[in-house]
Design a protein around this motif. Structure first.
Motif, mmCIF file in Angstrom:
data_model
loop_
_atom_site.group_PDB
_atom_site.id
_atom_site.type_symbol
_atom_site.label_atom_id
_atom_site.label_comp_id
_atom_site.label_asym_id
_atom_site.label_seq_id
_atom_site.Cartn_x
_atom_site.Cartn_y
_atom_site.Cartn_z
ATOM 1 N N LEU A 35 5.007 24.194 -18.933
ATOM 2 C CA LEU A 35 4.874 23.398 -20.149
ATOM 3 C C LEU A 35 3.997 24.153 -21.142
ATOM 4 O O LEU A 35 2.837 24.454 -20.849
ATOM 5 C CB LEU A 35 4.238 22.044 -19.837
ATOM 6 N N VAL A 36 4.545 24.461 -22.301
ATOM 7 C CA VAL A 36 3.748 25.059 -23.372
ATOM 8 C C VAL A 36 3.380 23.951 -24.351
ATOM 9 O O VAL A 36 4.253 23.293 -24.923
ATOM 10 C CB VAL A 36 4.511 26.180 -24.098
ATOM 11 N N VAL A 37 2.082 23.747 -24.510
ATOM 12 C CA VAL A 37 1.577 22.746 -25.449
ATOM 13 C C VAL A 37 1.192 23.466 -26.731
ATOM 14 O O VAL A 37 0.299 24.320 -26.736
ATOM 15 C CB VAL A 37 0.368 21.993 -24.869
ATOM 16 N N ASP A 38 1.880 23.150 -27.822
ATOM 17 C CA ASP A 38 1.606 23.798 -29.103
ATOM 18 C C ASP A 38 0.772 22.877 -29.988
ATOM 19 O O ASP A 38 1.153 21.741 -30.264
ATOM 20 C CB ASP A 38 2.902 24.151 -29.825
ATOM 21 N N ASN A 39 -0.357 23.410 -30.437
ATOM 22 C CA ASN A 39 -1.316 22.633 -31.225
ATOM 23 C C ASN A 39 -1.018 22.719 -32.721
ATOM 24 O O ASN A 39 -1.895 23.016 -33.536
ATOM 25 C CB ASN A 39 -2.742 23.129 -30.942
ATOM 26 N N PHE A 40 0.246 22.470 -33.080
ATOM 27 C CA PHE A 40 0.671 22.429 -34.483
ATOM 28 C C PHE A 40 0.562 23.805 -35.147
ATOM 29 O O PHE A 40 -0.018 23.966 -36.221
ATOM 30 C CB PHE A 40 -0.145 21.387 -35.255
ATOM 31 N N SER A 41 1.154 24.811 -34.501
ATOM 32 C CA SER A 41 1.124 26.173 -35.038
ATOM 33 C C SER A 41 1.934 26.296 -36.318
ATOM 34 O O SER A 41 2.900 25.558 -36.539
ATOM 35 C CB SER A 41 1.673 27.165 -34.000
ATOM 36 N N THR A 42 1.542 27.268 -37.145
ATOM 37 C CA THR A 42 2.226 27.490 -38.422
ATOM 38 C C THR A 42 2.664 28.945 -38.582
ATOM 39 O O THR A 42 2.974 29.384 -39.687
ATOM 40 C CB THR A 42 1.297 27.117 -39.592
ATOM 41 N N ASP A 43 2.685 29.704 -37.459
ATOM 42 C CA ASP A 43 2.961 31.141 -37.541
ATOM 43 C C ASP A 43 4.308 31.527 -36.939
ATOM 44 O O ASP A 43 4.530 32.691 -36.619
ATOM 45 C CB ASP A 43 1.841 31.918 -36.829
ATOM 46 N N GLY A 44 5.203 30.575 -36.780
ATOM 47 C CA GLY A 44 6.501 30.863 -36.186
ATOM 48 C C GLY A 44 6.580 30.567 -34.699
ATOM 49 O O GLY A 44 7.639 30.741 -34.089
ATOM 50 N N THR A 45 5.468 30.108 -34.123
ATOM 51 C CA THR A 45 5.440 29.821 -32.687
ATOM 52 C C THR A 45 6.452 28.747 -32.302
ATOM 53 O O THR A 45 7.130 28.858 -31.268
ATOM 54 C CB THR A 45 4.026 29.371 -32.262
ATOM 55 N N ILE A 46 6.571 27.719 -33.109
ATOM 56 C CA ILE A 46 7.464 26.606 -32.769
ATOM 57 C C ILE A 46 8.916 27.078 -32.679
ATOM 58 O O ILE A 46 9.634 26.755 -31.720
ATOM 59 C CB ILE A 46 7.303 25.462 -33.788
ATOM 60 N N ASP A 47 9.356 27.848 -33.665
ATOM 61 C CA ASP A 47 10.738 28.369 -33.635
ATOM 62 C C ASP A 47 10.933 29.285 -32.429
ATOM 63 O O ASP A 47 11.999 29.259 -31.787
ATOM 64 C CB ASP A 47 11.046 29.125 -34.928
#
Length: 272
Positions: A35-47
């Protein structure tokens, strides 16, 4: 074979995350779920995460800090899965391919395990933290989840060292054959202004209200407080702004005002 769930917490460090994720996906002991928990990244991590196969993701609606991110990850595994152990790490911990296998060879549902971790500057970690700590679900269900109101700083100390080890008397074992590298070096000088707020606030709260009060702890608290104050006065730039945050955090630690109160992206106080 014991079921292991992995939590990788990430925020705006896509290059480091790619290395960590590659190493976790190629462990010799295969986890049941990553499970990768993303803390609302804005650098392309989500895509990027949406394109990776073989993992699950938890995209948070705001930056909740390490405390909130690990809270949500641990809660997910405790309430939605049947994993028996949770392996936790930040996105800057690079485990050797056999790290989890070696941890599992020493596994015990009554103790937490942590690997032989080298920092980027070759300092070795001999206490558990968010660098590959393995926590049995039996312990999690007894002690609860990380304290999300800490937001940033000391949340791993409160959870792993104080609550699990001191309050509930579960042991922590250092497993030397399990190895990894904590890649991001902690910079002691020239910190961001907002970090002084959380560091002094959580330190004050921990030592005044969480841990058992002793004269020695009060002495260490005052010494640490003076050390941070001196670091600002002697070494830091933007002294006035940092002193304001330092004193603001001191007051909130004494008065038990936790939560996310300073926005790291702007450095400004949040309206609660």
């Amino acid at each position: 074979m014991n079921k292991v769930g992995v939590i990788i917490l990430t925020y705006n460090r896509i290059d480091l995350l790619k290395i960590t994720l590659c190493r976790v996906l190629n462990q010799t002991y295969k986890p049941s779920e990553i499970l990768v928990v993303d803390n609302f990244s804005t650098d392309g991590t989500i895509d990027y995460l949406r394109s990776v196969e073989g993992i699950n993701t938890l995209f948070l609606g705001q930056n909740t800090g390490p405390a909130g991110g690990f809270y949500e990850g641990v809660k997910y595994f405790a309430e939605n899965t049947d994993v028996e152990f949770v392996w936790m790490m930040d996105d800057d911990f690079f485990p050797f391919m056999s790290c989890l296998e070696n941890l599992m060879q020493s596994v015990d549902k009554e103790k937490i395990l942590f690997p032989y971790t080298r920092e980027k500057n070759f300092v070795f970690r001999k206490e558990p933290g968010w660098w590959g700590v393995l926590v049995p679900m039996d312990i999690i269900k007894k002690v609860g989840y990380p304290k999300k109101d800490f937001f940033f700083w000391s949340e791993d100390t409160e959870y792993l060292l104080y609550r699990i080890r001191e309050k509930y008397n579960f042991k922590a074992q250092w497993v030397k054959p399990a190895k990894g590298v904590h890649f991001t070096e902690r910079i002691k000088n020239h910190r961001h202004t907002w970090k002084y707020y959380y560091e002094v606030r959580n330190m004050m709260f921990m030592r005044l209200y969480v841990r058992k009060p002793t004269l020695r702890r009060y002495y260490k608290l005052m010494r640490s407080w003076l050390f941070l104050l001196g670091a600002i006065v002697v070494k830091e730039n933007e002294k006035f702004s940092k002193l304001k945050m330092f004193l603001y955090g001191t007051w909130h630690g004494i008065t038990k005002k936790l939560g996310k109160r300073i926005d790291p992206s702007s450095g400004k106080k949040l309206k609660l």
